[in-house]
Design an enzyme around this catalytic site. Structure first.
Site, PDB file in Angstrom:
ATOM      1  N   TYR A  41       0.836  -1.204   0.000  1.00  0.00           N
ATOM      2  CA  TYR A  41       0.000   0.000   0.000  1.00  0.00           C
ATOM      3  C   TYR A  41       0.871   1.254   0.000  1.00  0.00           C
ATOM      4  CZ  TYR A  41      -3.557   3.405   1.292  1.00  0.00           C
ATOM      5  OH  TYR A  41      -4.376   4.501   1.306  1.00  0.00           O
ATOM      6  N   LYS A 118       5.550   4.185  17.179  1.00  0.00           N
ATOM      7  CA  LYS A 118       4.329   4.376  16.394  1.00  0.00           C
ATOM      8  C   LYS A 118       3.548   3.071  16.483  1.00  0.00           C
ATOM      9  CE  LYS A 118       2.677   6.051  11.944  1.00  0.00           C
ATOM     10  NZ  LYS A 118       1.684   5.013  11.690  1.00  0.00           N
ATOM     11  N   ARG A 139     -11.289   7.788  14.132  1.00  0.00           N
ATOM     12  CA  ARG A 139     -10.807   8.966  13.425  1.00  0.00           C
ATOM     13  C   ARG A 139     -11.714   9.321  12.244  1.00  0.00           C
ATOM     14  NH1 ARG A 139      -4.891   8.790  11.247  1.00  0.00           N
ATOM     15  NH2 ARG A 139      -5.809   7.405   9.719  1.00  0.00           N
ATOM     16  N   LYS A 299       8.108  14.111  17.669  1.00  0.00           N
ATOM     17  CA  LYS A 299       7.302  15.334  17.750  1.00  0.00           C
ATOM     18  C   LYS A 299       8.142  16.459  18.337  1.00  0.00           C
ATOM     19  CE  LYS A 299       3.281  12.491  18.719  1.00  0.00           C
ATOM     20  NZ  LYS A 299       2.396  11.894  19.688  1.00  0.00           N
ATOM     21  N   LYS A 323       9.323   5.626   9.534  1.00  0.00           N
ATOM     22  CA  LYS A 323       8.765   4.294   9.305  1.00  0.00           C
ATOM     23  C   LYS A 323       9.845   3.223   9.386  1.00  0.00           C
ATOM     24  CE  LYS A 323       4.959   3.570   7.414  1.00  0.00           C
ATOM     25  NZ  LYS A 323       3.606   3.187   7.810  1.00  0.00           N
ATOM     26  N   CYS A 420       8.729 -43.281   8.988  1.00  0.00           N
ATOM     27  CA  CYS A 420       8.917 -44.733   9.105  1.00  0.00           C
ATOM     28  C   CYS A 420       7.616 -45.504   8.969  1.00  0.00           C
ATOM     29  CB  CYS A 420       9.599 -45.061  10.433  1.00  0.00           C
ATOM     30  SG  CYS A 420       8.515 -44.818  11.845  1.00  0.00           S
ATOM     31  N   CYS A 439      12.829 -43.282  15.625  1.00  0.00           N
ATOM     32  CA  CYS A 439      12.382 -43.042  14.252  1.00  0.00           C
ATOM     33  C   CYS A 439      13.457 -42.306  13.467  1.00  0.00           C
ATOM     34  CB  CYS A 439      11.088 -42.248  14.245  1.00  0.00           C
ATOM     35  SG  CYS A 439      10.567 -41.769  12.597  1.00  0.00           S
TER      36      CYS A 439
END
Ligand code: IVH
Length: 697
Positions: A41, A118, A139, A299, A323, A420, A439
């Site tokens: 995206y 974030k 939102r 910020k 990011k 087996c 085994c």
């Protein structure tokens, strides 16, 4: 870090890209899942933005670049102040450039930044009137959101009542922790619903769902605090003047959960370098967090700087999202393999259509057991959300159920052992071959002769295959009965190799009990647990004499593990007898048996044997990370842990509040960062060596 933007060549491709992005965003915000993963995206939107920059006169009005992200669902509750999105940066250079433009706007360098994770959930505004939570709003399109007050009471960290009777709006992120997500999908599929693909989608879907027959808990982290129209004047003024970091302290004092409660608390930084160092720390801790983060938010901390910088229509100019690379991608589940391990456990493994996540091509993912497959409702051909963070083995989070075409096929569970052909013991969650550890004898023997167990040099897998194939070895004890003639009769086995191997096998007989026990491969006991058991009981006789209750005296063995260890030791009795007869050591040097310790008063309050009473690390829990140097250079991680325990300490692989010391060598990453965050003492390999020099072999 920054995956390239999608390349858009002409206006038709541009229109298609806008349509795809709008559809994905709408699907995600309406139904909680998107047909595109985050990374795809983002790439698409960046491609759209690049094309629009070159063709400003052809920008479509519904382009995702021009509006508040995720505005597809418009609600009817107006926000007091717009709920904005954030612009992104992807590299230190882009971040530095952003701080320069911010400095130009405010007229001086920003002196204080706040730096916080974030959180990967969805934004909500929680309105408190007179201290009581009255309304919860999504939102929406940023200007107005949807009333989701029905979810009040299902969100941890968002109290119904604040510590003070104030009228305020708390903004923050609602998410599901990994544990909440897994529980949530279990409950949901148990009620006949389709699983959510990932925690964020699950939180979005759950928040908006009304009148469900079940509730699934979620978690809230506040990152904003602002006055409402009815807020008392003095408080409104004060909130407007507080720095972001002080607002977070105030929110926490009201009783709202913030990142302060996590391993990645919000911090402040006074320079770009400090911010970037903190970004690295948070990135290093990401894989260990119990919830998802997709970046770091930086910020301008001071209210005055924020006011001067102001906001655009989409995002504030005083904040930016740095990011991190995506850890989740959608790919397809092609096949499920069933592999038999060294203890006979038949473990499923997902074969995926190869997908690149954070630079690594992922082809396989773990699936725990058949019940896990059923619980997740996985089918062959499904699109699945794959999660890979740090060095952890990738896992499938869930199928992306809405991408199903109907052609998906059920996953067929084996009816007989795929190796087996023996019957399968399905009495426990993890299925096991009826032949148990016989085994896959080659795997069992390779493990037993490995560096951290009996450490038999010259006995690699190829040689073991040869020995088993020739019928010379049918169990671990047979190794100790091998003769010179038998070995010389094997292909590619000369006199020197034979003598060397026999000598290595003879040396292995004297390995401490902890390593012999580990070599047996008792399920649920790895290297460190084997050491703890051996130290606690001191001899194999004592271990074998222990019932489940006695076994629980060993740290880390609880009511579930104890009986299975006891049962497995009983299953191994003939082999252990054979090893004893072959002259293999069955005692742990330096350990005192429990009964003798009791009479000499060597036990602590819990009846536990102190590692080495009075050693330099007595009472300490030590974690080793990074590459060792100096006199410790040649030690494997296991040998480091053995050294710690010889010196009286406890070794651990993960850093927590209980850790007393972290030995951090070259290249130490997340564990070092976590130790720094928790204020735990750090030592270089040389400093540590000086401490334990008397105990180095
Ligand atoms: S501040 C006006 N702080 O990220 C500033 N947002 O991509 C906007 N988010 O809409 C929000 N963690 O849903 C802020 N520590 C954090 C955050 C955070 C996650 C989300 C939030 C926002 C989105 C923007």
């Amino acid at each position: 870090m920054n995956t390239p933007a999608a390349v858009i060549v002409d206006v038709a491709a541009y229109a298609q890209a806008v349509e795809d992005a709008v559809k994905a965003s709408a699907a995600y915000y309406a139904g909680g899942t998107s047909v595109l993963d985050d990374d795809s995206y983002d790439r698409l939107v960046r491609g759209i933005a690049a094309w629009e920059a070159d063709h400003p006169d052809q920008v479509l009005s519904n382009s995702p670049t021009g509006k508040v992200a995720g505005g597809a669902v418009e609600g009817d509750v107006p926000h007091t102040v717009a709920m904005l999105s954030l612009d992104n940066v992807f590299s230190p250079e882009e971040f530095t450039a952003w701080t320069a433009s911010l400095a130009r706007r405010v007229g001086h360098d920003v002196e204080r930044f706040s730096v916080e994770p974030k959180l990967d959930g969805l934004a909500v505004a929680a309105r408190y009137i007179g201290g009581r939570l009255r309304q919860l709003i999504t939102r929406g399109n940023g200007t107005a959101g949807e009333d989701v007050s029905h979810a009040i009471g299902t969100i941890e960290g968002l109290p119904d009542e604040l510590a003070e009777p104030v009228t305020v709006e708390v903004r923050g992120e609602v998410l599901m922790t990994t544990a909440q997500f897994e529980h949530g999908n279990e409950v949901r599929t148990g009620h006949g619903g389709q699983p959510f693909a990932n925690p964020r989608g699950a939180a979005a879907g759950t928040l908006r769902a009304k009148e469900r027959a079940y509730t699934v808990p979620m978690t809230f982290f506040g990152y904003g605090l602002l006055p409402l129209a009815d807020t008392e004047q003095a408080l409104a003024v004060r909130l407007g003047e507080l720095s972001h970091s002080d607002l977070m302290v105030q929110a926490a004092a009201y009783g709202v959960n913030t990142t302060a409660t996590t391993a990645v608390p919000g911090t402040t930084a006074t320079s770009v370098e400090q911010v970037l160092a903190r970004v690295q720390e948070i990135a290093a801790l990401r894989a260990d967090l119990p919830f998802g983060i997709d970046g770091i938010v930086i910020k301008a901390d001071l209210a005055a700087d924020q006011q001067t910088a102001g906001s655009g229509t989409r995002a504030p100019r005083w904040a930016i999202a740095y990011k991190l690379p995506a850890v989740e991608k959608i790919t397809r589940l092609l096949e499920v393999e069933w592999n038999v391990g060294r203890t006979g456990i038949i473990a499923p493994r997902a074969v995926l259509e190869p997908v690149v996540i954070d630079g690594a091509t992922i082809t396989y993912a773990t699936l725990h057991n058949p019940a896990d497959i059923t619980r997740r409702d996985l089918r062959l051909g499904d699109h699945v959300m794959v999660h890979r963070a740090g060095d952890v083995i990738p896992r499938i989070e869930a199928p992306v159920a809405h991408l199903r075409t109907g052609d998906e096929q059920p996953i067929v569970f084996p009816e007989a052992c795929p190796r087996c052909g023996a019957d399968i013991d399905t009495s426990e969650q993890r299925w096991r071959c009826g032949n148990g550890r016989n085994c896959h004898l080659v795997a069992a023997l390779s493990y037993a002769s490995g560096r951290d167990q009996l450490d038999i040099e010259g006995l690699g897998t190829t040689r073991i295959v040869q020995l088993v194939g020739a019928g010379l070895v049918a169990d671990l004890a047979d190794l100790f009965a091998l003769t010179r003639e038998q070995l010389l009769g094997l292909e590619r086995m000369g006199e020197t190799s034979t003598d060397n191997l026999l000598a290595a096998i003879a040396v292995a007989k004297a390995q401490p009990l902890s390593r012999v026990l580990c070599a047996l491969g008792v399920r649920g006991t790895g290297r460190s647990m084997s050491r703890r058991i051996a130290r606690h009981f001191a001899t194999m006789d004592n271990i074998r004499a222990a019932d489940a209750e006695t076994m629980q005296q060993v740290e880390g063995i609880g009511t579930e593990k104890a009986p299975s260890i006891v049962a497995e030791l009983a299953e191994l009795a003939p082999l252990i007898d054979k090893l004893v007869a072959a002259g293999v050591n069955m005692t742990e040097p330096g350990a005192t048996p429990p009964s003798a310790a009791a009479t000499t008063g060597d036990t602590d309050a819990d009846g536990e044997i102190a590692g080495a009473a009075g050693g330099p690390l007595a009472g300490m829990t030590v974690v080793v990370t990074g590459t060792m140097t100096g006199i410790l250079e040649k030690l494997s991680r296991n040998q480091m842990n053995e050294l710690i325990e010889r010196a009286g300490g406890r070794s651990s692989s993960s850093v927590s509040k209980k850790t007393t010391l972290v030995v951090a060598g070259d290249g130490a990453g997340s564990k070092r960062a976590k130790a720094e965050t928790l204020g735990i003492r750090l030592a270089t390999p040389d400093e540590f060596a000086a401490l334990v020099v008397d105990f180095v072999d």
